[in-house]
Design a protein around this motif. Sequence first.
Motif, PDB file in Angstrom:
ATOM      1  N   LYS A 187      34.154 -42.916 125.272  1.00 45.52           N
ATOM      2  CA  LYS A 187      32.891 -42.174 125.222  1.00 45.52           C
ATOM      3  C   LYS A 187      31.686 -43.104 125.054  1.00 45.52           C
ATOM      4  N   SER A 188      31.938 -44.429 125.055  1.00 43.75           N
ATOM      5  CA  SER A 188      30.877 -45.445 124.924  1.00 43.75           C
ATOM      6  C   SER A 188      30.086 -45.290 123.625  1.00 43.75           C
ATOM      7  N   ILE A 189      30.803 -44.985 122.558  1.00 48.20           N
ATOM      8  CA  ILE A 189      30.193 -44.876 121.234  1.00 48.20           C
ATOM      9  C   ILE A 189      30.624 -46.073 120.393  1.00 48.20           C
ATOM     10  N   GLU A 190      29.646 -46.810 119.857  1.00 46.12           N
ATOM     11  CA  GLU A 190      29.959 -47.940 118.989  1.00 46.12           C
ATOM     12  C   GLU A 190      30.438 -47.431 117.631  1.00 46.12           C
ATOM     13  N   TYR A 191      31.195 -48.258 116.923  1.00 42.37           N
ATOM     14  CA  TYR A 191      31.776 -47.805 115.659  1.00 42.37           C
ATOM     15  C   TYR A 191      32.155 -49.004 114.792  1.00 42.37           C
ATOM     16  N   PHE A 192      32.352 -48.721 113.510  1.00 37.37           N
ATOM     17  CA  PHE A 192      33.056 -49.607 112.590  1.00 37.37           C
ATOM     18  C   PHE A 192      34.250 -48.823 112.068  1.00 37.37           C
ATOM     19  N   GLY A 250      23.318 -45.607 105.554  1.00 34.00           N
ATOM     20  CA  GLY A 250      23.309 -44.235 106.047  1.00 34.00           C
ATOM     21  C   GLY A 250      24.599 -43.838 106.717  1.00 34.00           C
ATOM     22  N   SER A 251      25.695 -44.396 106.232  1.00 33.77           N
ATOM     23  CA  SER A 251      26.985 -44.187 106.885  1.00 33.77           C
ATOM     24  C   SER A 251      27.819 -43.070 106.272  1.00 33.77           C
ATOM     25  N   GLY A 252      27.418 -42.572 105.090  1.00 36.01           N
ATOM     26  CA  GLY A 252      28.253 -41.621 104.384  1.00 36.01           C
ATOM     27  C   GLY A 252      29.314 -42.297 103.547  1.00 36.01           C
ATOM     28  N   LEU A 253      29.153 -43.599 103.315  1.00 35.14           N
ATOM     29  CA  LEU A 253      30.104 -44.364 102.509  1.00 35.14           C
ATOM     30  C   LEU A 253      29.503 -44.792 101.171  1.00 35.14           C
ATOM     31  N   GLY A 254      28.421 -44.150 100.771  1.00 35.48           N
ATOM     32  CA  GLY A 254      27.814 -44.486  99.494  1.00 35.48           C
ATOM     33  C   GLY A 254      27.159 -45.844  99.494  1.00 35.48           C
ATOM     34  N   PRO A 305      29.006 -36.574 116.652  1.00 37.32           N
ATOM     35  CA  PRO A 305      29.557 -36.401 118.006  1.00 37.32           C
ATOM     36  C   PRO A 305      31.087 -36.444 118.017  1.00 37.32           C
ATOM     37  N   TYR A 306      31.691 -35.500 118.709  1.00 35.76           N
ATOM     38  CA  TYR A 306      33.142 -35.454 118.932  1.00 35.76           C
ATOM     39  C   TYR A 306      33.932 -35.325 117.627  1.00 35.76           C
ATOM     40  N   PHE A 307      33.333 -34.667 116.645  1.00 44.45           N
ATOM     41  CA  PHE A 307      34.045 -34.492 115.377  1.00 44.45           C
ATOM     42  C   PHE A 307      35.368 -33.758 115.586  1.00 44.45           C
ATOM     43  N   ASP A 308      35.328 -32.647 116.294  1.00 44.55           N
ATOM     44  CA  ASP A 308      36.548 -31.850 116.485  1.00 44.55           C
ATOM     45  C   ASP A 308      37.616 -32.633 117.233  1.00 44.55           C
ATOM     46  N   GLU A 309      37.198 -33.416 118.218  1.00 45.36           N
ATOM     47  CA  GLU A 309      38.164 -34.208 118.973  1.00 45.36           C
ATOM     48  C   GLU A 309      38.809 -35.285 118.091  1.00 45.36           C
ATOM     49  N   MET A 310      38.008 -35.933 117.256  1.00 44.89           N
ATOM     50  CA  MET A 310      38.562 -36.946 116.349  1.00 44.89           C
ATOM     51  C   MET A 310      39.506 -36.305 115.337  1.00 44.89           C
ATOM     52  N   LYS A 311      39.151 -35.136 114.853  1.00 43.02           N
ATOM     53  CA  LYS A 311      40.016 -34.431 113.901  1.00 43.02           C
ATOM     54  C   LYS A 311      41.354 -34.095 114.544  1.00 43.02           C
ATOM     55  N   LYS A 312      41.331 -33.657 115.783  1.00 42.58           N
ATOM     56  CA  LYS A 312      42.565 -33.318 116.496  1.00 42.58           C
ATOM     57  C   LYS A 312      43.451 -34.549 116.651  1.00 42.58           C
ATOM     58  N   ALA A 351      41.902 -43.839 106.341  1.00 39.64           N
ATOM     59  CA  ALA A 351      41.354 -44.394 107.578  1.00 39.64           C
ATOM     60  C   ALA A 351      39.905 -43.947 107.669  1.00 39.64           C
ATOM     61  N   LEU A 352      38.995 -44.896 107.827  1.00 36.91           N
ATOM     62  CA  LEU A 352      37.567 -44.603 107.898  1.00 36.91           C
ATOM     63  C   LEU A 352      37.025 -45.039 109.250  1.00 36.91           C
ATOM     64  N   ILE A 353      36.320 -44.146 109.914  1.00 36.89           N
ATOM     65  CA  ILE A 353      35.692 -44.471 111.194  1.00 36.89           C
ATOM     66  C   ILE A 353      34.225 -44.079 111.126  1.00 36.89           C
ATOM     67  N   TYR A 354      33.358 -45.055 111.328  1.00 38.28           N
ATOM     68  CA  TYR A 354      31.917 -44.813 111.315  1.00 38.28           C
ATOM     69  C   TYR A 354      31.381 -44.911 112.738  1.00 38.28           C
ATOM     70  N   PRO A 355      31.130 -43.774 113.390  1.00 40.86           N
ATOM     71  CA  PRO A 355      30.468 -43.821 114.701  1.00 40.86           C
ATOM     72  C   PRO A 355      28.987 -44.100 114.493  1.00 40.86           C
ATOM     73  N   LYS A 356      28.435 -45.022 115.239  1.00 37.79           N
ATOM     74  CA  LYS A 356      27.077 -45.494 114.989  1.00 37.79           C
ATOM     75  C   LYS A 356      26.036 -44.490 115.484  1.00 37.79           C
ATOM     76  N   VAL A 357      25.923 -43.414 114.727  1.00 38.92           N
ATOM     77  CA  VAL A 357      24.868 -42.420 114.954  1.00 38.92           C
ATOM     78  C   VAL A 357      24.162 -42.215 113.624  1.00 38.92           C
TER      79      VAL A 357
END
Length: 327
Positions: A307-312, A110-114, A257-264, A191-197
């Motif tokens: 922001k204490s968000i886990e990620y891959f 469910g990561s959006g990576l197919g 979460p924080y999509f706009d901030e990551m895009k910036k 560059a791929l970042i998967y925030p664990k949501v």
Amino acid sequence: MENILKQDYKLDQTKFLNQVHVFAPATVANMICGYDILGFAVNEPGDEVILRKTEELGITILNITGDDGKLPLDPFKNTVSHSAWKLFCDLGLDESFGLSVELHKKMPIGSGLGSSAASTVAGVFALNELLGKPLSKDQLLPYCMEGERLACGSAHADNVAPSLFGGITLIPSHEPLIVRSLPVPEELYVALIYPKVDVPTKEARRLIKNNVPLEKAVKQWGNIASLIAAIYEKDYDEIGRSMQDEVIEPHRSLLIPYFDEMKKIALENNALTFGISGSGPTVMALTKSEQIAETIVSEIEEFLNEKSIEYFSYVSKINQQGPYLKK
């Protein structure tokens, strides 16, 4: 379900193998502006399938790892075995011998990576290899799409096509099914970042509006056409300028979460473009070098840690091979 194959195949059983181990790559569907028609494969992450012949008829799933118990062991509810078994039966082999499957998930579900697409492609490709490669990738594609139908209710190809063929693919039509392979500019990195949501694909699709204002539609068509031209011309600046989306991203980005901030952060660190991979929550930045991609990942990782968000996270070139046998 009807037989997808349009003719009978004489299989040379002397070429059959007893076991194969296959890797299939993750994918970035949509490429921001090309909803359901564009996608590309990456070198990592991906999924692995081990497929074996058995004396017992039927198909069984022996083991699944890396899924935290989320995926069904019922072979007719799992995309890998469902699609491989459909092909197996259409080739008339279901009364000859059986199959056993091991699935090793090497990416988040469910990561959006197919994720489901990579598993399905690995299974279908593995079966074709086990049988001595009687079918072309074009013939395998509809079976891979059946896995997508099982996973999310729609037999779309924007994940399975790039995972199967490798590179960048354009799917201009599903009826009839047409897939075009586009050239891959050699300096592109992702560059791929998967925030664990959790962003389920079906929920993300429900956010999409059925009606699009003509002005936005015209702009989107222009972006897609410009992107394809820029890919052929290896115009990196135009690739970045074209990969803009006012139709899907404004709705789906609200779930991340924080999509706009990551895009910036990405754009300030020289990304060509930034957007959502597939239905999210993975986000991706295209860059013109590995160093830029690594810098973007590092900066976004630091932000998510705050922001204490886990990620891959992953940095990759575009995979031009598709699935392959592992030794």
